[in-house]
Design a protein around this motif. Structure first.
Motif, PDB file in Angstrom:
ATOM      1  N   ALA A 173       0.905  -1.041  -0.158  1.00  0.00           N
ATOM      2  CA  ALA A 173       0.108   0.321  -0.019  1.00  0.00           C
ATOM      3  C   ALA A 173       0.864   1.032   0.051  1.00  0.00           C
ATOM      4  O   ALA A 173       0.446   2.389  -0.577  1.00  0.00           O
ATOM      5  CB  ALA A 173      -0.918   0.147   1.111  1.00  0.00           C
ATOM      6  N   GLN A 174       1.933   1.357   0.778  1.00  0.00           N
ATOM      7  CA  GLN A 174       2.653   2.511   0.941  1.00  0.00           C
ATOM      8  C   GLN A 174       3.509   2.635  -0.712  1.00  0.00           C
ATOM      9  O   GLN A 174       3.858   3.669  -1.003  1.00  0.00           O
ATOM     10  CB  GLN A 174       3.946   2.358   1.899  1.00  0.00           C
ATOM     11  N   LEU A 175       3.760   1.808  -1.494  1.00  0.00           N
ATOM     12  CA  LEU A 175       3.882   1.942  -2.787  1.00  0.00           C
ATOM     13  C   LEU A 175       3.002   2.088  -3.877  1.00  0.00           C
ATOM     14  O   LEU A 175       3.330   2.999  -4.633  1.00  0.00           O
ATOM     15  CB  LEU A 175       4.888   0.495  -3.402  1.00  0.00           C
ATOM     16  N   LEU A 176       1.922   1.569  -3.659  1.00  0.00           N
ATOM     17  CA  LEU A 176       1.144   1.523  -4.851  1.00  0.00           C
ATOM     18  C   LEU A 176      -0.066   2.638  -4.483  1.00  0.00           C
ATOM     19  O   LEU A 176      -0.558   3.368  -5.479  1.00  0.00           O
ATOM     20  CB  LEU A 176       0.470   0.195  -4.803  1.00  0.00           C
ATOM     21  N   THR A 177      -0.625   2.941  -3.137  1.00  0.00           N
ATOM     22  CA  THR A 177      -1.593   3.820  -2.956  1.00  0.00           C
ATOM     23  C   THR A 177      -1.005   4.718  -1.566  1.00  0.00           C
ATOM     24  O   THR A 177      -1.693   4.747  -0.720  1.00  0.00           O
ATOM     25  CB  THR A 177      -2.939   3.086  -2.597  1.00  0.00           C
TER      26      THR A 177
ATOM     27  N   LEU B 123      -5.088  -4.198  -3.830  1.00  0.00           N
ATOM     28  CA  LEU B 123      -5.298  -5.220  -4.649  1.00  0.00           C
ATOM     29  C   LEU B 123      -6.432  -4.959  -5.591  1.00  0.00           C
ATOM     30  O   LEU B 123      -6.738  -5.264  -6.813  1.00  0.00           O
ATOM     31  CB  LEU B 123      -5.613  -6.506  -3.899  1.00  0.00           C
ATOM     32  N   PHE B 124      -7.676  -4.243  -4.990  1.00  0.00           N
ATOM     33  CA  PHE B 124      -8.860  -4.030  -5.695  1.00  0.00           C
ATOM     34  C   PHE B 124      -8.704  -2.953  -6.376  1.00  0.00           C
ATOM     35  O   PHE B 124      -9.433  -2.620  -7.733  1.00  0.00           O
ATOM     36  CB  PHE B 124      -9.866  -3.907  -4.566  1.00  0.00           C
ATOM     37  N   HIS B 125      -7.853  -1.583  -6.055  1.00  0.00           N
ATOM     38  CA  HIS B 125      -7.902  -0.521  -6.494  1.00  0.00           C
ATOM     39  C   HIS B 125      -7.050  -0.782  -8.047  1.00  0.00           C
ATOM     40  O   HIS B 125      -7.362  -0.267  -8.950  1.00  0.00           O
ATOM     41  CB  HIS B 125      -6.908   0.349  -5.920  1.00  0.00           C
ATOM     42  N   TYR B 126      -6.279  -1.860  -8.199  1.00  0.00           N
ATOM     43  CA  TYR B 126      -5.550  -1.870  -9.589  1.00  0.00           C
ATOM     44  C   TYR B 126      -6.228  -3.149 -10.319  1.00  0.00           C
ATOM     45  O   TYR B 126      -6.201  -3.213 -11.482  1.00  0.00           O
ATOM     46  CB  TYR B 126      -4.029  -2.363  -9.079  1.00  0.00           C
ATOM     47  N   HIS B 127      -6.820  -4.267  -9.733  1.00  0.00           N
ATOM     48  CA  HIS B 127      -7.046  -5.411 -10.466  1.00  0.00           C
ATOM     49  C   HIS B 127      -8.438  -5.554 -10.496  1.00  0.00           C
ATOM     50  O   HIS B 127      -9.077  -6.465 -11.153  1.00  0.00           O
ATOM     51  CB  HIS B 127      -6.533  -6.498  -9.717  1.00  0.00           C
ATOM     52  N   ARG B 128      -9.448  -4.909  -9.439  1.00  0.00           N
ATOM     53  CA  ARG B 128     -10.902  -4.686  -9.660  1.00  0.00           C
ATOM     54  C   ARG B 128     -11.515  -6.135  -9.566  1.00  0.00           C
ATOM     55  O   ARG B 128     -12.509  -6.376 -10.421  1.00  0.00           O
ATOM     56  CB  ARG B 128     -11.063  -3.882 -10.781  1.00  0.00           C
ATOM     57  N   ASP B 129     -11.222  -6.982  -8.692  1.00  0.00           N
ATOM     58  CA  ASP B 129     -11.759  -8.223  -8.594  1.00  0.00           C
ATOM     59  C   ASP B 129     -12.985  -7.888  -7.615  1.00  0.00           C
ATOM     60  O   ASP B 129     -13.398  -7.960  -6.598  1.00  0.00           O
ATOM     61  CB  ASP B 129     -11.134  -9.400  -7.772  1.00  0.00           C
ATOM     62  N   VAL B 130     -14.134  -7.417  -8.443  1.00  0.00           N
ATOM     63  CA  VAL B 130     -15.226  -6.656  -7.720  1.00  0.00           C
ATOM     64  C   VAL B 130     -16.093  -7.779  -6.693  1.00  0.00           C
ATOM     65  O   VAL B 130     -16.307  -7.402  -5.668  1.00  0.00           O
ATOM     66  CB  VAL B 130     -16.416  -6.051  -8.730  1.00  0.00           C
TER      67      VAL B 130
ATOM     68  N   PRO C 266       4.479  10.490  -6.153  1.00  0.00           N
ATOM     69  CA  PRO C 266       3.578  10.555  -7.437  1.00  0.00           C
ATOM     70  C   PRO C 266       2.363   9.576  -7.390  1.00  0.00           C
ATOM     71  O   PRO C 266       2.544   8.394  -6.531  1.00  0.00           O
ATOM     72  CB  PRO C 266       4.647  10.243  -8.613  1.00  0.00           C
ATOM     73  N   ASN C 267       1.417  10.054  -8.130  1.00  0.00           N
ATOM     74  CA  ASN C 267       0.203   9.102  -8.263  1.00  0.00           C
ATOM     75  C   ASN C 267      -0.282   9.150  -9.671  1.00  0.00           C
ATOM     76  O   ASN C 267      -1.132   9.787 -10.309  1.00  0.00           O
ATOM     77  CB  ASN C 267      -0.925   9.853  -7.557  1.00  0.00           C
ATOM     78  N   PRO C 268       0.637   8.298 -10.547  1.00  0.00           N
ATOM     79  CA  PRO C 268       0.596   8.532 -11.951  1.00  0.00           C
ATOM     80  C   PRO C 268      -0.727   8.051 -12.496  1.00  0.00           C
ATOM     81  O   PRO C 268      -1.326   8.451 -13.588  1.00  0.00           O
ATOM     82  CB  PRO C 268       1.683   7.508 -12.346  1.00  0.00           C
ATOM     83  N   LEU C 269      -1.418   6.974 -12.038  1.00  0.00           N
ATOM     84  CA  LEU C 269      -2.794   6.351 -12.552  1.00  0.00           C
ATOM     85  C   LEU C 269      -3.803   7.517 -12.318  1.00  0.00           C
ATOM     86  O   LEU C 269      -4.300   7.792 -13.344  1.00  0.00           O
ATOM     87  CB  LEU C 269      -3.188   5.309 -11.570  1.00  0.00           C
ATOM     88  N   ASP C 270      -4.194   8.382 -11.104  1.00  0.00           N
ATOM     89  CA  ASP C 270      -5.102   9.250 -11.169  1.00  0.00           C
ATOM     90  C   ASP C 270      -4.642  10.465 -12.079  1.00  0.00           C
ATOM     91  O   ASP C 270      -5.378  11.137 -12.505  1.00  0.00           O
ATOM     92  CB  ASP C 270      -4.982   9.785  -9.797  1.00  0.00           C
ATOM     93  N   ALA C 271      -3.253  10.539 -12.087  1.00  0.00           N
ATOM     94  CA  ALA C 271      -2.747  11.969 -12.935  1.00  0.00           C
ATOM     95  C   ALA C 271      -3.220  11.680 -14.339  1.00  0.00           C
ATOM     96  O   ALA C 271      -3.631  12.479 -15.268  1.00  0.00           O
ATOM     97  CB  ALA C 271      -1.472  12.297 -12.868  1.00  0.00           C
ATOM     98  N   ALA C 272      -3.074  10.373 -14.804  1.00  0.00           N
ATOM     99  CA  ALA C 272      -3.587  10.018 -16.222  1.00  0.00           C
ATOM    100  C   ALA C 272      -4.928  10.018 -16.448  1.00  0.00           C
ATOM    101  O   ALA C 272      -5.267  10.446 -17.532  1.00  0.00           O
ATOM    102  CB  ALA C 272      -2.852   8.765 -16.571  1.00  0.00           C
ATOM    103  N   ARG C 273      -5.742   9.619 -15.674  1.00  0.00           N
ATOM    104  CA  ARG C 273      -7.244   9.825 -15.447  1.00  0.00           C
ATOM    105  C   ARG C 273      -7.609  11.178 -15.880  1.00  0.00           C
ATOM    106  O   ARG C 273      -8.582  11.424 -16.616  1.00  0.00           O
ATOM    107  CB  ARG C 273      -7.849   9.079 -14.317  1.00  0.00           C
ATOM    108  N   ALA C 274      -7.003  12.165 -15.112  1.00  0.00           N
ATOM    109  CA  ALA C 274      -7.499  13.459 -14.967  1.00  0.00           C
ATOM    110  C   ALA C 274      -7.115  14.011 -16.473  1.00  0.00           C
ATOM    111  O   ALA C 274      -7.852  14.578 -17.154  1.00  0.00           O
ATOM    112  CB  ALA C 274      -6.708  14.410 -14.067  1.00  0.00           C
ATOM    113  N   LEU C 275      -6.052  13.693 -17.172  1.00  0.00           N
ATOM    114  CA  LEU C 275      -5.625  14.032 -18.353  1.00  0.00           C
ATOM    115  C   LEU C 275      -6.667  13.393 -19.463  1.00  0.00           C
ATOM    116  O   LEU C 275      -6.947  14.159 -20.176  1.00  0.00           O
ATOM    117  CB  LEU C 275      -4.290  13.649 -18.678  1.00  0.00           C
TER     118      LEU C 275
END
Length: 659
Positions: free
Chosen positions: A346-350, A414-421, A561-570
């Motif tokens: 979590a400290q690395l990914l979120t 795990l769910f933020h990236y892989h979305r096993d709903v 950095p939060n590259p995933l959300d930055a790309a979503r905003a773009l």
């Protein structure tokens, strides 16, 4: 070791050329008691016919008796797809339907031998039958699977070894010279163990360690009526093997047997048993050599995985420390390991996610798991995913409900990236029950909010709104301003995803103001991103575009950095430019967003951004260009086997062709 099964190989070889009635792959089911050699026969068959299946041989375990229950179809499909090399550069889909779609499309163009070990019933197997006669499926199971007969499956019942083959197996283990010196003892040894290969191997392993011991040492005296034979040779051999273990080995194996996990790696084994990794490595190697542990496969980052047969697990629980105390110690060690590793992920990914305090019940592990980069963290999460359900059940049953809440909170990446709903909802429903039992407002808010987000992903918007509203009320009551902002944003995000843009703007505007007051740039960026998107879709470009540009800047400048959300905003900014008629700016923004999503390995948002490019071209009056982008997006969605997205893309393409 393999002996005495030549006739079985001949019988199985005769069915390999058959094609199932429905044109799918032929299926062979090898049945027999535990320890009779089903897995060994399947492996030998694979070696014999390897040249017929040049695209590889895949093995997956269906875990009939594993802690936490049998493997789900989605877990097995995911494991098989990863064995094919998929998922290394982009996440695999998580829903069972999408995984099976990808599995069938991949097997339709390959010649594979697929082995599914330890099946519970036909329901586990049928969805995984390859969709082409160029493949072969081999299944092992203790009992026949009659439901597979309707699909042309051939059953082969495996029995104990004949006496001469049992003697041959014993000779290969202890040496021909030793069995030749004592032929009567060798015959009695094989007879007592009923010709069961596992029983012979386990018992003979003890003879190797004691070369001067008679072959019949420890066996009952033969009765006058004939040779003695065990009623349960595998269990007797296991008991004999346990009798020769040192207290340290027995205690180590007992705690492994009590861990609520389908498999264990070196790090989790050491944590559960209170040993160092060096000590655990020696013990794992020794117990595997003696047949008391099985090696499954290697998993990314985790390394070699170990499992226990049902007979070994049952016997191990009763040795050493009283089972209740041993279970408490093993579970605490294992959960400590999971919590520490999940938090490191979590400290690395979120890194901006609000984490719950570490439970006081569990101490920090002596040898913590470390990840050097985001890729390793994601790989570990995916490899541990099959254990998550059982771990949460165990954590919820702990005396301290904070354990379950902390584990659920730290598993969020795990769910933020892989979305096993489906699993997402299961985990956070369990976490919410624990939080309510605990009574901690922050934990209740956290579990309610993440559960609501999962319900949004499942398109259960009404239920999501209920949980978000409860979280908001709770946050208000305790003066948790950050919690109020998070819940308000959640309600707005749910409305945005449901296409209710007017209503969404009210909540998202409030959330943006709350985050601004808190000086929370990430929260403000996320709220502004969706607020601007909703406004742009309502035709209010003058308001939307400045908000979207500010959101992109806020999210792109975050540290860490939060590259995933930055790309979503773009991507949303690019869509906003398109809706405002600024086509060139839209294309530039969307192309850059596509590159950024590719860099973080997010396949779904890559496909969605390409779809945005198609919509932009369509709005600009470029139908041929739009079709090109839609085709490219469709290809990406097909790789992800995202059914809902495929249906939407096909609809868009049909509309462009008609116009």
């Amino acid at each position: 070791m393999f002996t005495g099964r030549e006739q079985s190989l001949l019988s199985l070889g005769a069915v390999l050329g058959r094609t199932a009635a429905d044109g799918s792959a032929p299926v062979v089911v090898i049945t027999g008691a535990d320890g009779v050699g089903k897995r060994t026969l399947a492996t030998k068959l694979g070696h014999k016919v390897a040249d017929r299946y040049p695209d590889g041989q895949l093995v997956a375990r269906l875990r009939a008796d594993a802690p936490g229950g049998p493997a789900t179809t989605a877990e097995v499909a995911r494991s098989l797809l990863r064995s094919l090399g998929l998922g290394e550069h982009a996440p695999l889909p998580w829903t069972e339907q999408d995984l099976l779609g990808l599995w069938h499309s991949e097997t339709a163009r390959r010649r594979l031998l697929v082995v599914l070990e330890d099946a519970v019933d036909a329901g586990q197997v049928l969805p995984l039958v390859p969709a082409t006669p160029g493949c072969l499926l081999v299944v092992t199971s203790r009992e026949p699977l009659p439901a597979l007969l309707a699909h042309g499956a051939v059953h082969h019942r495996l029995g104990p070894l004949a006496a001469e083959h049992g003697l041959w197996l014993l000779s290969r283990i202890v040496g021909e010279e030793r069995t030749g010196r004592d032929p009567d003892g060798a015959a009695a040894f094989v007879g007592f163990h009923g010709g069961m290969p596992l029983a012979i191997v386990l018992a003979a392993a003890e003879l190797i360690l004691q070369p001067d011991l008679p072959l019949i040492a420890g066996l009952p005296e033969p009765s006058p009526s004939g040779p003695t034979r065990s009623d349960n040779p595998v269990r007797d051999a296991v008991d004999t093997a346990f009798a020769h273990l040192s207290p340290r080995e027995a205690g180590f194996l007992q705690r492994l047997a009590l861990v609520p996990a389908p498999d264990l790696d070196l790090a989790s084994s050491a944590a559960a048993t209170g040993t160092t990794r060096g000590q655990a490595r020696v013990l794992l190697t020794e117990l595997t050599a003696r047949g008391l542990l099985d090696t499954a496969q290697r998993a990314a980052v985790r390394g070699d995985l170990y499992t226990l047969r049902p007979a070994v697990r049952s016997a191990a629980i009763g040795v050493g420390t009283p089972a209740r105390l041993a279970a408490t110690e093993a579970t605490a060690g294992y959960l400590t390991h999971l919590l520490q590793a999940a938090r490191a992920c979590a400290q690395l990914l979120t890194p901006h996610h609000r984490a719950l305090p570490r439970p006081t019940l569990l101490e920090q592990p002596v040898e913590p798991v470390r990840f050097t980069n985001r890729h390793e963290a994601l790989a570990w999460l995916e490899a541990i995913a099959p254990a998550v359900g059982a771990a949460m059940i165990t954590a919820v049953s702990c005396d301290d409900p904070a354990v379950a809440c902390a584990l659920a909170s730290d598993l969020w990446p795990l769910f933020h990236y892989h979305r096993d709903v489906t699993m997402w909802i299961i985990v956070y429903e369990a976490g919410l029950r624990a939080a309510l039992r605990w009574g901690d407002p922050m934990a209740i808010h956290e579990m309610s909010s993440i559960l609501a987000l999962g319900l949004v992903a499942a398109e259960r918007y009404s239920e999501a709104a209920t949980h978000y509203s409860r979280a908001a009320a709770l946050a208000h009551a305790v003066g948790d301003r950050a919690g109020v902002a998070q819940s308000t944003f959640g309600i707005g995000a749910a409305l945005h995803d449901a296409g209710l843009n007017d209503e969404a703007q009210v909540f998202l505007g409030d959330a943006l103001g709350l985050y601004a007051d808190l000086d929370d740039r990430r929260g403000a960026g996320l709220a502004g991103m969706l607020l601007g998107s909703a406004a742009a879709r309502q035709g209010n470009a003058d308001f939307a575009l400045p908000v979207l540009r500010t959101a992109r800047a806020d999210l792109a400048d975050l540290q860490p950095p939060n590259p995933l959300d930055a790309a979503r905003a773009l991507a949303y900014l690019g869509e906003g430019y398109s809706l405002a008629g600024q086509h060139d700016l839209a294309v530039a923004a969307l192309l850059q967003a596509r590159r950024e999503f590719a860099d973080v390995g997010h396949g779904h948002w890559t496909a969605r951004t390409i779809e945005f490019l198609g919509q932009a071209a369509e709005r600009a009056g470029q139908p041929d260009v739009a079709l090109g982008w839609y085709t490219a997006s469709l290809s990406h969605y097909t790789g992800l086997t995202s059914i809902r997205d495929l249906e939407r893309l096909n609809g868009r393409m049909s509309a462009v062709r008609v116009s």
